[in-house]
Enzyme design. Structure first.
Site, short mmCIF file in Angstrom:
data_model
loop_
_atom_site.label_atom_id
_atom_site.label_comp_id
_atom_site.label_asym_id
_atom_site.label_seq_id
_atom_site.Cartn_x
_atom_site.Cartn_y
_atom_site.Cartn_z
N ALA A 51 0.80 -1.24 0.00
CA ALA A 51 0.00 0.00 0.00
C ALA A 51 0.84 1.30 0.00
O ALA A 51 0.69 2.13 -0.91
CB ALA A 51 -0.99 -0.04 1.16
N ARG A 88 -4.90 0.28 -9.21
CA ARG A 88 -5.37 -0.64 -8.17
C ARG A 88 -6.36 0.10 -7.26
O ARG A 88 -6.05 1.19 -6.78
CB ARG A 88 -4.18 -1.19 -7.36
N GLN A 193 3.12 -13.62 -1.81
CA GLN A 193 3.95 -12.52 -1.28
C GLN A 193 4.67 -12.94 0.00
O GLN A 193 5.74 -12.41 0.31
CB GLN A 193 3.08 -11.28 -1.00
N ASP A 234 -4.39 -2.27 3.79
CA ASP A 234 -4.43 -1.46 2.57
C ASP A 234 -5.40 -0.31 2.67
O ASP A 234 -5.30 0.67 1.94
CB ASP A 234 -4.77 -2.33 1.36
O1 MRU Z 1 -1.48 -7.11 -3.48
P1 MRU Z 1 -0.37 -6.55 -2.65
O2 MRU Z 1 0.84 -7.42 -2.65
O3 MRU Z 1 -0.06 -5.12 -2.99
O4 MRU Z 1 -0.96 -6.55 -1.18
C1 MRU Z 1 -0.23 -5.98 -0.15
C2 MRU Z 1 -0.80 -6.22 1.18
O5 MRU Z 1 -1.88 -6.72 1.34
C3 MRU Z 1 0.01 -5.74 2.34
O6 MRU Z 1 -0.25 -6.51 3.46
C4 MRU Z 1 -0.39 -4.31 2.64
O7 MRU Z 1 -0.28 -3.51 1.50
C5 MRU Z 1 0.39 -3.74 3.74
S1 MRU Z 1 1.83 -2.94 3.11
C6 MRU Z 1 2.87 -2.43 4.28
#
Ligand code: MRU
Length: 337
Positions: A51, A88, A193, A234
């Protein structure tokens, strides 16, 4: 200051240089560009993700859009803004950063150096996020009652934000203070991830960890191997309902059942003050290809119907506390200032 041997992105020689996160952990490949469209594409494809990091990248993209076309032009600005805003939908940090860029742009006169001014705003967003990460890490130490085993989901480290990230920054700080025994990392289907990025960051930081399939979390908890769960977010509504990577809600329910504290860590740029509850959070749905393929390898038939939300919303009553740069907020949440 960040002292990692890797970095998610940096701005150098009038280019944004970012690591292609889709190739990690096997290939550490950096891409350099001054094309805002390429950055938008990188956000969409999750080459740049997390995020706060999405917001930072989008701000630099807006600035770069004016590098070769350094004149005030509302129509062009709106085109750039809309292109980035459409990448996004869930992480509010993207819109928070774009709003700061827009406010700065609107104040500029036709004689101003638009590129330089928007770059200044981008660097400010970057350094603010770096400070938030530091303070989140310090505040997070307050949730530890003993040396703990932590379970985390998705990736919240230096690859997802400025500094050392959010939940990951707390884990790192707690480890340095001898408060972490072991970290259990959800692999985080469908894009892994946890397995690909959090494991990479834990290894780089010398923190002991084990990766498990997402569906193994319940067993780990039943066997008393998890003392607390910390994830990122997010978008957080004013009542504390928190959107995060799909599977986070499962963890909160499991924690509730097993009486394990469940914490969210996020900067205030993740709090959406325009929405009262999580019902109003736009959830991104991604291609069924992300379920049917692991990397380039197909494992399911393309004719299968798939359900592929990228995020879920954890209701605030399941969250023990939300850790921001301002402190640790317990339920019931009140972020209105
Ligand atoms: O789809 P992504 O990889 O962008 O999702 C990210 C997440 O869900 C993280 O947990 C979130 O952005 C926290 S970032 C410090």
């Amino acid at each position: 200051m960040k002292t990692n041997s890797y970095f998610p992105l940096k701005f150098e020689n009038d280019n944004l240089i970012f690591i292609n996160q889709t190739q990690l952990p096997l290939v550490e490949n950096y891409i350099s560009t001054d094309d805002y469209n390429r950055i938008a594409e990188a956000i969409k494809r999750l080459e740049i993700r997390g995020a706060p990091l999405i917001g930072i990248a989008a701000a630099f993209a807006c600035a770069l859009a004016f590098k070769k076309r350094n004149i005030k032009d509302e129509e062009y600005f709106n085109k750039v803004y809309n292109r980035l805003a459409a990448t996004r939908p869930t992480a509010v940090n993207l819109f928070y950063a774009l709003k700061q860029i827009e406010e700065a742009y609107l104040q500029l006169s036709s004689s101003d150096d638009i590129y330089q001014k928007l770059l200044e705003v981008s660097f400010k967003i970057f350094s603010d996020e770096e400070k938030y990460s530091d303070r989140i890490a310090k505040n997070g130490l307050n949730i530890f009652r003993k040396k703990s085993n932590i379970l985390t989901h998705c990736n919240t480290g230096a690859l997802a934000a400025a500094g050392f990230g959010t939940a990951f920054a707390i884990i790192k700080k707690a480890f340095e203070n001898n408060l972490v025994n072991h970290v259990y990392v959800d692999e985080t289907r469908p894009l892994f991830q946890g397995l690909r990025l959090t494991a990479f960051e834990l290894e780089k930081n010398g923190i002991p960890f084990t990766v498990q399939t997402d569906s193994s979390a319940a067993v780990l908890m039943k066997e008393n191997k998890v003392d607390l769960v910390i994830t990122g977010a997010d978008r957080i509504a004013l009542n504390g309902d928190s959107a995060n990577k799909i599977g986070t809600y499962n963890l909160a329910v499991l924690c509730n059942y097993h009486n394990i504290p469940f914490y969210i860590a996020a900067p205030s740029s993740t709090i959406d003050r325009s929405i009262a509850t999580g019902e109003e959070i736009a959830i991104e749905y991604r291609s069924s290809r992300e379920i049917l393929f692991v990397g380039k390898h197909q494992i399911g038939k393309e004719t299968y119907q798939c359900f592929c939300p990228a995020f879920d919303v954890t209701p605030s009553h399941l969250i023990t506390g939300i850790i921001t740069e301002e402190g640790v907020f317990p339920f019931p949440y009140n972020f209105i200032r």
